[in-house]
Design an enzyme around this catalytic site. Structure first.
Site, PDB file in Angstrom:
ATOM      1  N   GLU A   1      -5.179   0.844   2.648  1.00  0.00           N
ATOM      2  CA  GLU A   1      -4.708  -0.091   3.803  1.00  0.00           C
ATOM      3  C   GLU A   1      -4.944   0.505   5.377  1.00  0.00           C
ATOM      4  O   GLU A   1      -5.559  -0.158   6.152  1.00  0.00           O
ATOM      5  CB  GLU A   1      -3.435  -0.636   3.579  1.00  0.00           C
ATOM      6  CG  GLU A   1      -3.046  -1.840   4.288  1.00  0.00           C
ATOM      7  CD  GLU A   1      -2.649  -1.702   5.904  1.00  0.00           C
ATOM      8  OE1 GLU A   1      -2.424  -2.537   6.538  1.00  0.00           O
ATOM      9  OE2 GLU A   1      -2.179  -0.432   6.180  1.00  0.00           O
TER      10      GLU A   1
ATOM     11  N   ASP B   1      -0.471   4.295   1.123  1.00  0.00           N
ATOM     12  CA  ASP B   1      -0.790   5.228   2.014  1.00  0.00           C
ATOM     13  C   ASP B   1      -0.215   5.097   3.287  1.00  0.00           C
ATOM     14  O   ASP B   1       0.429   3.952   3.607  1.00  0.00           O
ATOM     15  CB  ASP B   1      -2.363   5.058   2.182  1.00  0.00           C
ATOM     16  CG  ASP B   1      -3.034   3.725   2.694  1.00  0.00           C
ATOM     17  OD1 ASP B   1      -2.544   2.914   2.285  1.00  0.00           O
ATOM     18  OD2 ASP B   1      -3.921   3.857   3.447  1.00  0.00           O
TER      19      ASP B   1
ATOM     20  N   HIS C   1       0.925  -1.029   0.119  1.00  0.00           N
ATOM     21  CA  HIS C   1      -0.088  -0.136   0.060  1.00  0.00           C
ATOM     22  C   HIS C   1       0.684   1.209  -0.042  1.00  0.00           C
ATOM     23  O   HIS C   1       2.067   1.226   0.518  1.00  0.00           O
ATOM     24  CB  HIS C   1      -1.110  -0.066   1.205  1.00  0.00           C
ATOM     25  CG  HIS C   1      -0.384   0.103   2.679  1.00  0.00           C
ATOM     26  ND1 HIS C   1       0.019   1.115   3.320  1.00  0.00           N
ATOM     27  CD2 HIS C   1       0.061  -0.976   3.030  1.00  0.00           C
ATOM     28  CE1 HIS C   1       0.241   0.862   4.669  1.00  0.00           C
ATOM     29  NE2 HIS C   1       0.566  -0.652   4.471  1.00  0.00           N
TER      30      HIS C   1
END
Length: 296
Positions: free
Chosen positions: A166, A101, A99
């Site tokens: 996530e 983020d 991920h």
């Protein structure tokens, strides 16, 4: 499960052209990681929405430039990035999940350096997302990109699924997975959103504790009661709740909910033996987490 000893280093098994490319690219790899870490892609902060999209576009451009077959899938939130190397007939397929983020950086006063101004100290890169999960994602991508750039053919097909939610529950990923099942079909999924056991001792993590969240309400008297007059005669809902929670585990820490372990597979000997090879020290572990002793 971890392997504490190996007969040969993984690096020694790489084609010379690939190893040379990786060695020559160390400074470039670090510089690119630092560039990506500067993007404050905090998915839980609506004011950072553009930054999250910027982080996705940065990675997409990186994979495109390497010649991967890429796709950015729009969702109700942030895009899912899907990429792959060419198929290798007769060879397995590995899917790498990660991920782009990151978690919010607060409290800021606990940072030695600003969270989105990466610095290198003692050979380590410090910034929000350096190990959760941009560093790991870019390690896989750099490895594949440099392998392809060396002119060598990968021994298997590698697919990537990199999301941007996530840290906020992956709801859009859950919604899209059925539709992406064929595109993401693989023999093994590699998730590097964890850590090594110790420096120089890589680990293959084969299980983590999950979490279940719920709200529990305990009803009691219809109005407040004075403890001096009613205490002992009328059950206190707060005490009832404490007793309910306490009853969920026995004195040894084993969960006491009937049937919970019915479908839990026993730990195989190969995993127990691998744990023993780690040379774990209970006192050192307890000290590292600030506990006087371990439990369970």
């Amino acid at each position: 499960m971890s392997q504490s000893e190996q007969s040969s280093s993984p690096a020694s098994q790489l084609p010379a052209e690939v190893q040379s490319r990786l060695d020559d690219g160390k400074q470039r790899h670090e510089a690119e990681l630092i560039e990506w870490l500067k993007i404050p892609s905090i998915s839980s902060d609506s004011s950072r929405r553009d930054d999250v999209h910027q982080a996705a576009n940065w990675l997409l451009e990186k994979m495109n430039a390497a010649g991967l077959q890429t796709e950015s899938i729009s969702t109700n939130g942030f895009p899912l990035l899907v990429a792959s190397t060419p198929p290798v007939p007769g060879a397995p397929v590995a899917l790498v999940y990660g991920h782009y983020d990151v978690q919010p950086p607060e409290p800021l006063d606990l940072w030695t350096s600003p969270p989105f101004e990466p610095v290198v100290r003692d050979g380590k890169v410090f910034a929000r997302g350096a190990t959760d999960d941009k560093g790991q994602v870019l390690t896989h991508i750099h490895s594949v990109c440099d392998w392809l750039a060396s002119g060598q053919r990968l021994p298997l097909q590698i697919k990537f699924l990199i999301e941007g939610e996530e840290e906020v529950g992956s709801q859009n990923l859950d919604d899209w997975l059925p539709e992406l099942a064929e595109k993401l079909a693989c023999d093994v999924v590699v998730v590097s959103d964890s850590s090594q056991y110790a420096p120089g001792r890589p680990a293959v993590t084969c299980g983590l504790r999950g979490i279940a969240t719920y709200e529990l309400f305990v009803d009691g008297p219809s109005h407040d009661l004075h403890s001096g007059s009613f205490g002992g005669a009328v059950a206190n809902p707060a005490m009832a709740l404490c007793q309910l929670l306490a009853s969920m585990k026995d004195a040894d820490g084993k969960i006491a909910i009937d049937g919970l372990y019915d479908d839990v597979a026993p730990i195989p000997d190969i995993e127990r033996n691998a744990w023993k090879q780690l040379g774990a020290d209970d006192e050192e572990f307890a000290s590292s987490v600030g506990a006087s002793e371990l439990h369970g």
